[in-house]
Design a protein around this motif. Structure first.
Motif, short mmCIF file in Angstrom:
data_model
loop_
_atom_site.label_atom_id
_atom_site.label_comp_id
_atom_site.label_asym_id
_atom_site.label_seq_id
_atom_site.Cartn_x
_atom_site.Cartn_y
_atom_site.Cartn_z
N TYR A 23 42.37 49.01 38.26
CA TYR A 23 42.33 47.89 39.19
C TYR A 23 43.51 46.93 39.04
O TYR A 23 43.51 45.85 39.61
N ASN A 77 46.44 47.02 40.26
CA ASN A 77 47.20 46.78 41.48
C ASN A 77 46.33 46.20 42.60
O ASN A 77 46.73 46.14 43.75
N GLU A 78 45.13 45.74 42.26
CA GLU A 78 44.19 45.23 43.26
C GLU A 78 44.77 44.06 44.05
O GLU A 78 44.65 44.01 45.26
N LYS A 79 45.41 43.13 43.37
CA LYS A 79 45.96 41.96 44.06
C LYS A 79 47.03 42.38 45.07
O LYS A 79 47.03 41.91 46.20
N LEU A 80 47.90 43.27 44.67
CA LEU A 80 48.94 43.76 45.58
C LEU A 80 48.32 44.44 46.79
O LEU A 80 48.70 44.17 47.94
N LYS A 116 45.30 44.01 48.01
CA LYS A 116 44.64 43.00 48.85
C LYS A 116 45.66 42.28 49.72
O LYS A 116 45.38 41.95 50.87
N ASP A 117 46.85 42.04 49.18
CA ASP A 117 47.90 41.39 49.96
C ASP A 117 48.41 42.29 51.09
O ASP A 117 48.92 41.80 52.10
N LEU A 127 36.93 46.25 48.03
CA LEU A 127 38.19 45.53 48.13
C LEU A 127 38.13 44.55 49.29
O LEU A 127 38.54 43.40 49.18
N LYS A 128 37.57 45.04 50.39
CA LYS A 128 37.46 44.22 51.60
C LYS A 128 36.31 44.79 52.43
O LYS A 128 36.31 45.98 52.73
#
Length: 186
Positions: A66, A68-71, A73-74, A165-166
């Motif tokens: 996880y 790379n989750e922030k990337l 999500k962006d 994630l979304k």
């Protein structure tokens, strides 16, 4: 002085072999208890170390899965915009259709790249509404759909290695009973 030792030992009680054995046994018991306490501490420390290693391994695996989750999500709003751009009417000129086909190829490449990193699209349309995966933005009364079914998907939802994630933004059906059915039930 040679006689001083004899006087000093005269003041102490004389040790019999049985008394010496009891003292030795008492000391042995104390040392066994001390040894057991040290062994217990050692076992607890070893168990704590093992638990720490397992926790660190789990945290490392989660970081890899996880990280790379922030990337990602962006990147989701870009994917949503691309998806909306592709929802165009079918009656367009050949030039516009060629452009849309190019966008579809870009979207497919983008999704293939995301899938390679553990992202999967949530299939929503026609499925049972699941509040863990879907975000209801509208309720639609319908005779055509069963109760609590996803009628339309406004924005796709995604999972990252099984973790939400979304959520998919969807409309949900509320079954309307037809006049004849309502009379039969009443």
């Amino acid at each position: 002085e040679p006689g001083s030792e004899a006087r000093a030992s005269a003041h102490e009680p004389e040790r019999t072999p049985e008394l010496k054995d009891q003292e030795v046994l008492k000391k042995l018991e104390e040392k066994e208890k001390e040894s057991a306490a040290h062994y217990d501490k050692y076992m607890r420390a070893a168990a704590d170390l093992e638990n720490y290693k397992k926790r660190m391994a789990r945290e490392h695996a989660d970081l890899v899965r996880y990280g790379n989750e922030k990337l990602i999500k962006d990147l989701m709003p870009i994917l949503d915009s691309l998806d909306r751009a592709l929802k165009q009417p079918d009656d367009v000129s050949a030039e516009v259709q060629a452009f849309i086909d190019g966008l579809k190829l870009i979207e497919a490449q983008f999704m293939a790249c995301l899938q390679k990193h553990g992202v999967e699209k949530i299939e929503a349309r026609g499925k049972d509404f699941d509040p863990n995966l879907h975000q209801a933005v509208m309720m639609i009364e319908s005779e055509d759909f069963e109760d609590n079914k996803v009628v339309e998907e406004f924005e796709a939802g995604y999972l990252l290695n099984g973790r939400l994630l979304k959520p998919a933004k969807v409309s949900v059906s509320k079954r309307v009973i037809k006049g004849a059915e309502a009379a039969d039930r009443g």
